[in-house]
Write an enzyme that holds these catalytic residues in place. Structure first.
Site, PDB file in Angstrom:
ATOM      1  N   THR A   1      40.094   7.037  57.860  1.00  0.00           N
ATOM      2  CA  THR A   1      41.062   6.166  57.078  1.00  0.00           C
ATOM      3  C   THR A   1      40.242   4.908  56.553  1.00  0.00           C
ATOM      4  O   THR A   1      39.205   4.654  57.284  1.00  0.00           O
ATOM      5  CB  THR A   1      42.045   5.778  57.964  1.00  0.00           C
ATOM      6  OG1 THR A   1      42.956   6.627  58.387  1.00  0.00           O
ATOM      7  CG2 THR A   1      42.706   4.458  57.422  1.00  0.00           C
TER       8      THR A   1
ATOM      9  N   ARG B   1      55.094  13.486  59.552  1.00  0.00           N
ATOM     10  CA  ARG B   1      54.529  12.660  60.381  1.00  0.00           C
ATOM     11  C   ARG B   1      53.984  11.626  59.628  1.00  0.00           C
ATOM     12  O   ARG B   1      53.184  11.579  58.587  1.00  0.00           O
ATOM     13  CB  ARG B   1      53.442  13.219  61.355  1.00  0.00           C
ATOM     14  CG  ARG B   1      52.670  12.219  62.243  1.00  0.00           C
ATOM     15  CD  ARG B   1      51.341  11.624  61.889  1.00  0.00           C
ATOM     16  NE  ARG B   1      50.570  11.065  62.591  1.00  0.00           N
ATOM     17  CZ  ARG B   1      49.607  10.347  62.310  1.00  0.00           C
ATOM     18  NH1 ARG B   1      49.060  10.233  61.285  1.00  0.00           N
ATOM     19  NH2 ARG B   1      48.866   9.516  63.303  1.00  0.00           N
TER      20      ARG B   1
ATOM     21  N   GLY C   1      51.588   7.953  60.094  1.00  0.00           N
ATOM     22  CA  GLY C   1      50.814   7.237  60.831  1.00  0.00           C
ATOM     23  C   GLY C   1      51.097   5.686  60.714  1.00  0.00           C
ATOM     24  O   GLY C   1      52.026   5.192  60.358  1.00  0.00           O
ATOM     25  N   ASP C   2      49.828   4.993  61.550  1.00  0.00           N
ATOM     26  CA  ASP C   2      49.971   3.572  61.426  1.00  0.00           C
ATOM     27  C   ASP C   2      49.341   2.852  60.229  1.00  0.00           C
ATOM     28  O   ASP C   2      50.072   1.827  59.707  1.00  0.00           O
ATOM     29  CB  ASP C   2      49.031   2.737  62.359  1.00  0.00           C
ATOM     30  CG  ASP C   2      47.868   3.533  62.364  1.00  0.00           C
ATOM     31  OD1 ASP C   2      47.477   4.447  61.881  1.00  0.00           O
ATOM     32  OD2 ASP C   2      46.657   2.710  62.266  1.00  0.00           O
TER      33      ASP C   2
ATOM     34  N   GLY D   1      46.651   6.754  65.143  1.00  0.00           N
ATOM     35  CA  GLY D   1      47.543   5.998  64.734  1.00  0.00           C
ATOM     36  C   GLY D   1      48.910   5.692  65.865  1.00  0.00           C
ATOM     37  O   GLY D   1      49.365   4.475  65.743  1.00  0.00           O
TER      38      GLY D   1
HETATM   39  C1  SD4 Z   1      46.454   7.894  61.328  1.00  0.00           C
HETATM   40  N1  SD4 Z   1      44.907   5.965  61.636  1.00  0.00           N
HETATM   41  O1  SD4 Z   1      47.055   8.499  60.299  1.00  0.00           O
HETATM   42  C2  SD4 Z   1      45.181   7.340  60.871  1.00  0.00           C
HETATM   43  C3  SD4 Z   1      44.096   7.927  60.749  1.00  0.00           C
HETATM   44  C4  SD4 Z   1      42.818   7.337  60.937  1.00  0.00           C
HETATM   45  O2  SD4 Z   1      40.661   7.166  60.922  1.00  0.00           O
HETATM   46  O3  SD4 Z   1      42.786   5.990  61.140  1.00  0.00           O
HETATM   47  N2  SD4 Z   1      41.648   8.108  60.757  1.00  0.00           N
HETATM   48  O4  SD4 Z   1      46.711   8.114  62.527  1.00  0.00           O
END
Ligand code: SD4
Length: 346
Positions: free
Chosen positions: A195, A223, A225-226, A249
């Site tokens: 990310t 789904r 994520g964060d 996340g």
């Molecule tokens: C997630 N936080 O979708 C993201 C993935 C991520 O480095 O940060 N990858 O959970």
């Protein structure tokens, strides 16, 4: 309009920008400047930091955007475009790892400090630049977050053309994963996540941020994520500082991770300390071992000091300002470095 301005943060003897300068190496996430007998901290604005080494190209692009007269929001957006358009990056934009059904679903958000505004998209398909749709949500709707079909429909209405995000290479890998599904659970690991979270400070001391990801490789359809959740994957507080997250996340969003980092800075922690303390607090509450959390934060305060810390050995982050750009090593935390029971005990 001045496109890049130097902000003097702690003038110990009241010296001005007119003196003779000698720059010391940037060791602590800010530049030290020797002027006669006094050392003062300086910030070359605009300043950007971002997760991971690939964030360097995004930060450099963001600096250029401002130098060419663009706004800080343009800079965050167009800086993140660089990573979103990179097909070799398997967790942001085109070329991202798809979900379990073979569809690439993207999450992104953007936040602006001066007006404390935010826009966000989750589970967005067929759009090359989700960060731009997040910006459109912020600027053109009364809402903060749009997800799934509604987000896509909004993007198309705003004139975004659809793009097939699943590359031939990722399709092949997904097919192979499908065949052996069940033997192995989908995982977030070094190969499955990347990310980009990016934070910026302008010459007036205003803070901005953005975040973009395709998330957990082979995640369940739907789904989120964060990364697009304000306060989890990104948070900007124009009075204090900004923070962004990368990693698993689920372990960030159950603790409002980026908000927590900013709150630690509000209580007086430096950006690096704030990241450490947030990870420590999460480890204290979370039933998972610190070593299994896989969470990493970057932080930038209003004074232009920046830092990072996380649980991943080898987590790196990037910075760029008009004078320099570099990749920096983040502080890697272990059970030992934050105490036997977890937590932020020193
Ligand atoms: C997630 N936080 O979708 C993201 C993935 C991520 O480095 O940060 N990858 O959970």
């Amino acid at each position: 309009m001045p496109v890049s301005r130097r902000r003097f943060i702690q003038g110990s003897t009241g010296l001005t920008a007119m003196g003779a300068f000698h720059f010391l190496p940037n060791r602590e996430g800010f530049a030290m400047e020797q002027t006669g007998r006094a050392t003062q901290r300086v910030v070359d604005a605009p300043l950007f930091i971002a997760t991971w080494p690939f964030g360097k190209a995004s930060c450099e692009q963001a600096v250029k955007v401002v130098q060419r007269g663009g706004s800080m929001v343009d800079a965050i957006e167009q800086g993140i475009w660089v990573t979103e358009a990179d097909v070799s990056n398997a967790s942001v934009g085109i070329g991202g790892i798809p979900n379990a059904d073979g569809q690439v679903e993207l999450d992104a958000c953007i936040m602006t400090g001066p007006d404390h505004n935010a826009g966000s998209v989750g589970g967005l398909q067929d759009v090359l630049h989700p960060i731009s749709v997040a910006r459109l949500v912020m600027e053109k709707t009364p809402h903060v977050m749009l997800v799934g079909e509604g987000a896509k429909q909004f993007a198309m209405e705003q004139g975004v053309s659809p793009t097939d995000l699943l590359t031939a290479d990722q399709k092949k890998r997904w097919e192979a994963w499908k065949k052996q599904q069940g033997a192995e659970k989908p995982e977030i690991d070094e190969d499955h996540h990347d990310t980009i979270a990016m934070l910026g400070l302008d010459a007036q001391g205003n803070l901005y941020g953005g975040c973009s990801t395709s998330g957990w490789g082979y995640k369940m359809p739907g789904r989120i994520g964060d990364s697009p959740i304000i306060g989890s994957g990104l948070y900007v507080d124009n009075q204090v500082g900004a923070a962004g997250a990368t990693g698993l996340g689920e372990n960030v969003m159950r603790h409002c991770g980026s908000f927590l980092v900013v709150e630690m800075m509000r209580q007086g922690a430096t950006p690096t300390e704030a990241c450490e303390q947030a990870v420590g607090r999460i480890a204290e509450l979370d039933p998972k071992n610190l070593g299994n959390l896989d969470i990493n934060f970057i932080a930038l305060n209003k004074q232009g000091v920046y830092g990072a810390a996380g649980t991943s050995q080898g987590f790196k982050y990037s910075m760029a300002d008009p004078r320099q750009s570099q990749v920096l090593e983040a502080k890697a935390l272990s059970e030992k470095s934050i105490g036997p029971e977890g937590g932020n005990r020193k």
